[in-house]
Write an enzyme that holds these catalytic residues in place. Sequence first.
Site, PDB file in Angstrom:
ATOM      1  CB  SER A 145      -0.913   0.035   1.221  1.00 20.98           C
ATOM      2  OG  SER A 145      -1.642   1.263   1.199  1.00 20.98           O
ATOM      3  CE  LYS A 217      -3.226  -2.166  -0.190  1.00 20.54           C
ATOM      4  NZ  LYS A 217      -3.719  -2.098  -1.468  1.00 20.54           N
ATOM      5  CG  HIS A 220      -4.955  -0.757   3.766  1.00 22.04           C
ATOM      6  ND1 HIS A 220      -5.161  -0.209   2.513  1.00 22.04           N
ATOM      7  CD2 HIS A 220      -4.152   0.109   4.418  1.00 22.04           C
ATOM      8  CE1 HIS A 220      -4.510   0.939   2.420  1.00 22.04           C
ATOM      9  NE2 HIS A 220      -3.888   1.158   3.558  1.00 22.04           N
ATOM     10  CG  ASN A 221      -7.188  -1.420  -0.714  1.00 18.36           C
ATOM     11  OD1 ASN A 221      -6.220  -1.158  -0.010  1.00 18.36           O
ATOM     12  ND2 ASN A 221      -7.103  -1.486  -2.024  1.00 18.36           N
ATOM     13  CD  GLU A 224      -7.352   3.126  -0.241  1.00 14.14           C
ATOM     14  OE1 GLU A 224      -6.298   2.581   0.120  1.00 14.14           O
ATOM     15  OE2 GLU A 224      -7.710   3.146  -1.439  1.00 14.14           O
TER      16      GLU A 224
HETATM   17  C1  6PG Z   1      -3.082   1.503  -1.696  1.00 17.23           C
HETATM   18  C2  6PG Z   1      -4.332   1.718  -2.458  1.00 17.23           C
HETATM   19  C3  6PG Z   1      -4.214   1.120  -3.809  1.00 17.23           C
HETATM   20  C4  6PG Z   1      -5.292   1.626  -4.757  1.00 17.23           C
HETATM   21  C5  6PG Z   1      -6.488   0.715  -4.745  1.00 17.23           C
HETATM   22  C6  6PG Z   1      -7.832   1.323  -4.568  1.00 17.23           C
HETATM   23  O1  6PG Z   1      -3.216   0.972  -0.602  1.00 17.23           O
HETATM   24  O2  6PG Z   1      -2.014   1.857  -2.173  1.00 17.23           O
HETATM   25  O3  6PG Z   1      -5.415   1.146  -1.815  1.00 17.23           O
HETATM   26  O4  6PG Z   1      -4.167  -0.244  -3.655  1.00 17.23           O
HETATM   27  O5  6PG Z   1      -5.553   2.935  -4.606  1.00 17.23           O
HETATM   28  O6  6PG Z   1      -6.387   0.078  -5.958  1.00 17.23           O
HETATM   29  O7  6PG Z   1      -8.338   1.682  -5.771  1.00 17.23           O
HETATM   30  P1  6PG Z   1      -9.880   1.854  -6.135  1.00 17.23           P
HETATM   31  O8  6PG Z   1     -10.343   3.060  -5.395  1.00 17.23           O
HETATM   32  O9  6PG Z   1      -9.800   2.079  -7.608  1.00 17.23           O
HETATM   33  O10 6PG Z   1     -10.610   0.614  -5.810  1.00 17.23           O
END
Ligand code: 6PG
Length: 517
Positions: A145, A217, A220-221, A224
Amino acid sequence: MQKKGGNSHEDKSCDIGFIGLGVMGSMLTMNLVDHGYRVACFDLDQNKVESILAKDASERAENTEPRVEGCSSYTELLSKLKAPHLIIISVPAGDPVDHVCNHLIDAGIHADDIVVDTGNSLWTDSVAREDQYKGKFIFFSTAVSGGEVGARFGPSLMPSGNPYAWTRIEPVLKAIAAKVDPETGKPLESHTPGQPVLEGEPCATYIGPVGAGHYVKMVHNGIEYADMQLICETYHVMREALHMAPAEIAEVFRRWNEGKLNSYLMEISAEVLEQMDPETQQPLVDVILDRAGQKGTGLWTAVSALQVGSPAQTITSAVFARSISSLKDERVAASKVLAGPDAPSFSDDEKMSIINKLEQALYCSKICAYAQGFQLMAMAGKEHGWTLEFGEIAKIWRAGCIIRAVFLQSISQAYENNEDLANLLLDPFFAEQITQYQADWRESIAQATLAGVPCPAMMSALSYYDSYRTAVLPANLLQGQRDYFGAHTYQRVDKPAGKKYHIEWSDPARPQIAIKK
Ligand code: 6PG
């Protein structure tokens, strides 16, 4: 070491092979060379190989040897590596990973060579690959990430797989990972090529068996997505209900970024809001189409939460918020038909008071989103037999990654104080924080609702909090309904757990039957 037939490129001087020189791959390669590794690089697109050679030439000191070797085939790449081979790949998730693996097999990779997948792979694919390539090479996965800058100057890394492979990879990954000041939990950063940060705690820790790292991960997303959506909703309330200009909101975000909401996402949101469009000279945010893209990791998190039965409604709401954003044409049409409340107006004092409350609302919602993510990892970990160290996971998210925030120091502290913590909300620090700020949180949501500004993630966070702290939920009525139409049975609060009952609803006497076994 046996020579591969007729390969004129063989010199075995490289420590690491790197395949896939897109944005992330080329940045990870330059990060590796900054730490003294000599890297052999390959990409199907030879222009990308040329570019990385040029980048190395432009960044290394004059009259020094190239740190990167370009290769035009998988065979050439293997021929340049010291044995046993260590190959890192950065290609789009899915079939391209297997494409690379199969070409490496054809090129003569060995059983004790290691292939490290750094893409955003689906964790179940990583599990399948370890099995599929057993005996051909060791498949290992390292989720990354941090985007482009993180990859270049220090990402957060979530490695998982064969423990023996980890002992070989650990020094490499710990070297290139982001570093943190262990005392303050703040990132130690250098964005100068050739001058990486060497001190501090590396944001790389062994997560567990293959798949575990990519699962972490993925969550994590998911977090995010929630974090981003919560910031967007807060912006939306200020924009639509308080009629603030983007630059004014940016100023508020910058102020918040100095306190408990300090995070990379808060910092970049302020920067985005401040940016003017070079073409129209309007705030750029006003000319960016409100239709969110997604590559799938948030969706995977939501699906996994549903499958595991872990309530992660703020994460799921954030995914749905992207879905509804993409129904742009329908929304535009509906905006002309469907009524909302009249636009409220506020005095300057009222406006200031709402802004202050919104800060607490964002903070409390954020705590819930993280609580959901950690709860999901705990439930999935139990299901898959992974021993996840949540204190360590929070630590490696303090720098390098997209959700990096001061706040993660408190999360790591919470799990260090109690490794059996059932939910972050029960940690004394976070419980107290929500007690202190919840009135502002509730009021902010009420104001948004009265103004007709949608805030699905924030509302779902509050509902999560209220559901989690409620001893008796209306699932008693729900069980009655299920028993009524489907004889699905119910348990009683005054009888031993697990004992099931059914009422004959169609019988006027409504006799209750205790179900045997
Ligand atoms: C990271 C990000 C990276 C990317 C994802 C999310 O941790 O570096 O999460 O993995 O930004 O692909 O992208 P989307 O918003 O397109 O799903």
